[in-house]
Design a protein around this motif. Structure first.
Motif, PDB file in Angstrom:
ATOM      1  N   ALA A 107     -13.755   2.686  24.518  1.00  0.00           N
ATOM      2  CA  ALA A 107     -14.897   3.455  25.024  1.00  0.00           C
ATOM      3  C   ALA A 107     -16.117   2.533  25.066  1.00  0.00           C
ATOM      4  CB  ALA A 107     -15.158   4.685  24.163  1.00  0.00           C
ATOM      5  N   VAL A 108     -15.962   1.397  25.727  1.00  0.00           N
ATOM      6  CA  VAL A 108     -17.041   0.399  25.743  1.00  0.00           C
ATOM      7  C   VAL A 108     -18.246   0.865  26.552  1.00  0.00           C
ATOM      8  CG1 VAL A 108     -15.514  -1.544  25.353  1.00  0.00           C
ATOM      9  CG2 VAL A 108     -15.993  -0.831  27.680  1.00  0.00           C
ATOM     10  N   ALA A 109     -18.092   1.902  27.379  1.00  0.00           N
ATOM     11  CA  ALA A 109     -19.255   2.456  28.073  1.00  0.00           C
ATOM     12  C   ALA A 109     -20.308   2.895  27.072  1.00  0.00           C
ATOM     13  CB  ALA A 109     -18.827   3.634  28.949  1.00  0.00           C
ATOM     14  N   ALA A 110     -19.871   3.331  25.895  1.00  0.00           N
ATOM     15  CA  ALA A 110     -20.807   3.731  24.851  1.00  0.00           C
ATOM     16  C   ALA A 110     -21.635   2.543  24.377  1.00  0.00           C
ATOM     17  CB  ALA A 110     -20.046   4.339  23.677  1.00  0.00           C
ATOM     18  N   ALA A 111     -21.001   1.375  24.268  1.00  0.00           N
ATOM     19  CA  ALA A 111     -21.734   0.180  23.856  1.00  0.00           C
ATOM     20  C   ALA A 111     -22.751  -0.227  24.912  1.00  0.00           C
ATOM     21  CB  ALA A 111     -20.750  -0.956  23.578  1.00  0.00           C
ATOM     22  N   VAL A 112     -22.404  -0.027  26.187  1.00  0.00           N
ATOM     23  CA  VAL A 112     -23.350  -0.320  27.266  1.00  0.00           C
ATOM     24  C   VAL A 112     -24.559   0.597  27.178  1.00  0.00           C
ATOM     25  CG1 VAL A 112     -23.681  -0.378  29.769  1.00  0.00           C
ATOM     26  CG2 VAL A 112     -21.526  -1.171  28.780  1.00  0.00           C
ATOM     27  N   ALA A 113     -24.310   1.897  27.015  1.00  0.00           N
ATOM     28  CA  ALA A 113     -25.411   2.855  26.920  1.00  0.00           C
ATOM     29  C   ALA A 113     -26.284   2.563  25.705  1.00  0.00           C
ATOM     30  CB  ALA A 113     -24.850   4.279  26.851  1.00  0.00           C
ATOM     31  N   ALA A 114     -25.657   2.201  24.584  1.00  0.00           N
ATOM     32  CA  ALA A 114     -26.432   1.874  23.387  1.00  0.00           C
ATOM     33  C   ALA A 114     -27.276   0.626  23.607  1.00  0.00           C
ATOM     34  CB  ALA A 114     -25.493   1.679  22.199  1.00  0.00           C
ATOM     35  N   ALA A 115     -26.677  -0.398  24.238  1.00  0.00           N
ATOM     36  CA  ALA A 115     -27.428  -1.639  24.485  1.00  0.00           C
ATOM     37  C   ALA A 115     -28.593  -1.397  25.434  1.00  0.00           C
ATOM     38  CB  ALA A 115     -26.483  -2.700  25.051  1.00  0.00           C
ATOM     39  N   ARG A 116     -28.418  -0.513  26.373  1.00  0.00           N
ATOM     40  CA  ARG A 116     -29.494  -0.201  27.324  1.00  0.00           C
ATOM     41  C   ARG A 116     -30.754   0.288  26.596  1.00  0.00           C
ATOM     42  NH1 ARG A 116     -29.904   2.045  32.681  1.00  0.00           N
ATOM     43  NH2 ARG A 116     -32.155   2.277  33.021  1.00  0.00           N
ATOM     44  N   TYR A 117     -30.544   0.994  25.476  1.00  0.00           N
ATOM     45  CA  TYR A 117     -31.685   1.538  24.728  1.00  0.00           C
ATOM     46  C   TYR A 117     -31.832   0.909  23.347  1.00  0.00           C
ATOM     47  CZ  TYR A 117     -32.081   4.929  28.446  1.00  0.00           C
ATOM     48  OH  TYR A 117     -32.260   5.514  29.676  1.00  0.00           O
ATOM     49  N   ASP A 118     -31.224  -0.275  23.172  1.00  0.00           N
ATOM     50  CA  ASP A 118     -31.348  -1.041  21.926  1.00  0.00           C
ATOM     51  C   ASP A 118     -30.983  -0.227  20.688  1.00  0.00           C
ATOM     52  OD1 ASP A 118     -32.261  -3.454  23.176  1.00  0.00           O
ATOM     53  OD2 ASP A 118     -34.224  -2.515  23.433  1.00  0.00           O
ATOM     54  N   LEU A 119     -29.880   0.495  20.782  1.00  0.00           N
ATOM     55  CA  LEU A 119     -29.414   1.301  19.659  1.00  0.00           C
ATOM     56  C   LEU A 119     -28.298   0.584  18.910  1.00  0.00           C
ATOM     57  CD1 LEU A 119     -29.203   4.812  21.357  1.00  0.00           C
ATOM     58  CD2 LEU A 119     -31.000   3.969  19.843  1.00  0.00           C
ATOM     59  N   PRO A 120     -28.214   0.766  17.607  1.00  0.00           N
ATOM     60  CA  PRO A 120     -27.108   0.160  16.851  1.00  0.00           C
ATOM     61  C   PRO A 120     -25.801   0.881  17.136  1.00  0.00           C
ATOM     62  CG  PRO A 120     -28.433   1.546  15.418  1.00  0.00           C
ATOM     63  CD  PRO A 120     -29.151   1.503  16.736  1.00  0.00           C
ATOM     64  N   THR A 121     -24.703   0.150  17.043  1.00  0.00           N
ATOM     65  CA  THR A 121     -23.385   0.736  17.289  1.00  0.00           C
ATOM     66  C   THR A 121     -22.456   0.504  16.103  1.00  0.00           C
ATOM     67  OG1 THR A 121     -22.558  -1.258  18.377  1.00  0.00           O
ATOM     68  CG2 THR A 121     -23.562   0.430  19.786  1.00  0.00           C
ATOM     69  N   VAL A 122     -21.516   1.424  15.967  1.00  0.00           N
ATOM     70  CA  VAL A 122     -20.429   1.312  15.003  1.00  0.00           C
ATOM     71  C   VAL A 122     -19.133   1.343  15.802  1.00  0.00           C
ATOM     72  CG1 VAL A 122     -19.219   2.389  13.069  1.00  0.00           C
ATOM     73  CG2 VAL A 122     -21.732   2.442  13.161  1.00  0.00           C
ATOM     74  N   LEU A 123     -18.301   0.345  15.614  1.00  0.00           N
ATOM     75  CA  LEU A 123     -16.995   0.306  16.274  1.00  0.00           C
ATOM     76  C   LEU A 123     -15.962   0.847  15.306  1.00  0.00           C
ATOM     77  CD1 LEU A 123     -15.139  -0.519  18.612  1.00  0.00           C
ATOM     78  CD2 LEU A 123     -14.976  -2.790  17.573  1.00  0.00           C
ATOM     79  N   LEU A 124     -15.337   1.962  15.676  1.00  0.00           N
ATOM     80  CA  LEU A 124     -14.326   2.596  14.836  1.00  0.00           C
ATOM     81  C   LEU A 124     -12.951   2.346  15.440  1.00  0.00           C
ATOM     82  CD1 LEU A 124     -13.265   4.418  12.608  1.00  0.00           C
ATOM     83  CD2 LEU A 124     -14.018   6.405  13.934  1.00  0.00           C
ATOM     84  N   GLU A 125     -12.166   1.497  14.811  1.00  0.00           N
ATOM     85  CA  GLU A 125     -10.821   1.208  15.306  1.00  0.00           C
ATOM     86  C   GLU A 125      -9.944   2.452  15.128  1.00  0.00           C
ATOM     87  OE1 GLU A 125     -10.472  -3.593  14.616  1.00  0.00           O
ATOM     88  OE2 GLU A 125      -9.609  -2.268  13.114  1.00  0.00           O
ATOM     89  N   ASN A 126      -9.119   2.717  16.118  1.00  0.00           N
ATOM     90  CA  ASN A 126      -8.288   3.928  16.081  1.00  0.00           C
ATOM     91  C   ASN A 126      -6.827   3.642  16.391  1.00  0.00           C
ATOM     92  OD1 ASN A 126      -8.662   3.283  18.750  1.00  0.00           O
ATOM     93  ND2 ASN A 126      -9.160   5.354  19.429  1.00  0.00           N
ATOM     94  N   SER A 127      -6.409   2.381  16.230  1.00  0.00           N
ATOM     95  CA  SER A 127      -5.022   2.017  16.491  1.00  0.00           C
ATOM     96  C   SER A 127      -4.675   0.790  15.661  1.00  0.00           C
ATOM     97  CB  SER A 127      -4.813   1.732  17.984  1.00  0.00           C
ATOM     98  OG  SER A 127      -5.405   0.492  18.339  1.00  0.00           O
ATOM     99  N   LEU A 128      -3.494   0.227  15.905  1.00  0.00           N
ATOM    100  CA  LEU A 128      -3.083  -0.985  15.199  1.00  0.00           C
ATOM    101  C   LEU A 128      -3.548  -2.249  15.906  1.00  0.00           C
ATOM    102  CD1 LEU A 128       0.556   0.036  14.152  1.00  0.00           C
ATOM    103  CD2 LEU A 128      -1.527   0.124  12.782  1.00  0.00           C
ATOM    104  N   PHE A 129      -4.183  -2.113  17.080  1.00  0.00           N
ATOM    105  CA  PHE A 129      -4.747  -3.253  17.792  1.00  0.00           C
ATOM    106  C   PHE A 129      -6.069  -3.665  17.163  1.00  0.00           C
ATOM    107  CE2 PHE A 129      -2.189  -3.245  21.810  1.00  0.00           C
ATOM    108  CZ  PHE A 129      -2.148  -4.625  21.988  1.00  0.00           C
TER     109      PHE A 129
END
Length: 373
Positions: free
Chosen positions: A119-141
């Motif tokens: 869901a990298v679109a979320a990282a784009v939207a966050a970067a657009r407004y200089d918001l911090p992000t948390v990446l939550l892994e949801n698989s074995l990758f």
């Protein structure tokens, strides 16, 4: 604090994120879930959800990507394409999600954005407004690797360009939460968080009897809930049942399989049941290799036979086999017998369960997220 929780528009991508969202909600934070597609049918409890993919057709995007890259498509169906097709497919998905997510961020004004790797679109939207992000892994990758290849895909770069991020790219997440056991996937740089799956629901009385208290060991057989290509382990289990001294339980079999099962001794069928509650009552499970079922079996501490297939299914099956907590390959009588008779497989599966139980639960990671707001 306001937290925006974002997943790709697929139920299997959203469900592993909900325990953290619920923990944040219980701690008094405002949480909004943004997803779409079949994930809109998921039970999000008290968490409000917004559809950011109303006009998106995952099937259309997948068909178009496969048609444009037939060799990679063939490799993807065999589970040997690595991240090539996933980058193209989810690059296209996220390109369509980006503008809507930017609007959600602009209007709802979250303090932190939590998203899963695809869901990298979320990282784009966050970067657009200089918001911090948390990446939550949801698989074995490895999550950061999936983010990187998806954001660098040709089609996703269009979204980055539209929002003024093509030159500087996406900033790294402030926090990475990893739910995969290190003994299975190797060392990860993220903070460990115990994977939690939801249970609840009706279980037939005969299935509530633990496997070790029954006449024979019980092998659960499950297939994918997602549409699309993928090996169904049930025909193989039916063919091998006569040679295995075990009770074989098919979960949600297709009608033709259910009809055939009526004539096979020691085979039973059941409709929808909460796998997370049923797996601890079984000696082993056979499944399609999906990450959700694989993680559920690891959490239950039972051996598993994962059938290699499309997407990440071969990857998951090979990791499980390498750890010695299960097998990877076709469904055969020999494999089924080994699942219930091999003490080393059972011991290794229990070791992974103990490892997962020692990981901090989602509520323990709430302060790590709250510190960013």
């Amino acid at each position: 604090m306001r937290v925006l929780l974002v997943s790709a528009p697929l139920t299997g991508h959203l469900l592993p994120m909900l325990p953290l969202g619920e923990a944040l909600w219980e701690a008094g934070h405002d949480v909004l879930v943004a997803t779409g597609g079949d994930a809109m049918g998921a039970d999000t409890g008290d968490l409000p959800v917004i559809d950011i993919a109303r006009d998106l057709s995952f099937a259309r995007i997948a068909a178009r990507s496969m048609a444009a890259h037939p060799l990679d498509a063939r490799a993807e169906l065999a589970g040997t394409a690595g991240t090539r097709m996933v980058a193209r497919l989810f690059g296209a998905v996220n390109e369509e999600l980006t503008d809507g997510l930017v609007t959600v961020v602009e209007q709802w004004r979250p303090d932190v954005v939590v998203h899963e790797p695809l869901a990298v679109a979320a990282a784009v939207a966050a970067a657009r407004y200089d918001l911090p992000t948390v990446l939550l892994e949801n698989s074995l990758f490895d999550g950061p690797s999936l983010v990187r290849v998806t954001s660098e895909s040709k089609i996703m770069r269009r979204a980055l360009r539209r929002h003024g991020l093509e030159d500087r790219g996406l900033p790294p997440p402030e926090v990475v939460l990893t739910t995969a056991p290190r003994s299975v996937v190797g060392e990860r740089t993220g903070l460990p968080m115990r994977p939690v799956q939801r249970g609840g629901g009706e279980i037939p009385a005969w299935l509530r009897v633990p496997s070790d208290a029954a006449d024979r060991p019980r092998i659960l057989v499950s297939r994918s809930t997602a549409p699309g290509p993928g090996a169904d382990p049930m025909p193989g289990a039916l063919a091998a049942a006569a040679e295995v001294d075990a009770e074989i339980v098919l979960v949600r079999p297709e009608p033709r399989i259910e009809r055939r099962a009526r004539d096979v001794d020691r085979v039973r069928t059941v409709g929808w049941v909460p796998l997370v509650d049923v797996m601890p009552l079984c000696a082993a499970i056979v499944h399609h290799g999906g990450s959700g079922t694989a993680m559920g079996a690891l959490s239950a501490g039972i051996p598993q036979l994962a059938v290699p297939g499309a997407g990440d299914r071969r990857h998951n099956a090979e990791l499980i086999a390498r750890r010695g907590a299960g097998l990877s390959g076709k469904v055969t009588a020999e494999a089924l017998r080994r699942l219930v008779a091999d003490g080393e497989l059972a011991a290794n599966a229990r070791e992974v369960r103990t490892e997962l139980e020692a990981m901090p639960p989602p509520e323990a990671r709430v302060p790590d997220v709250a510190a960013l707001g």
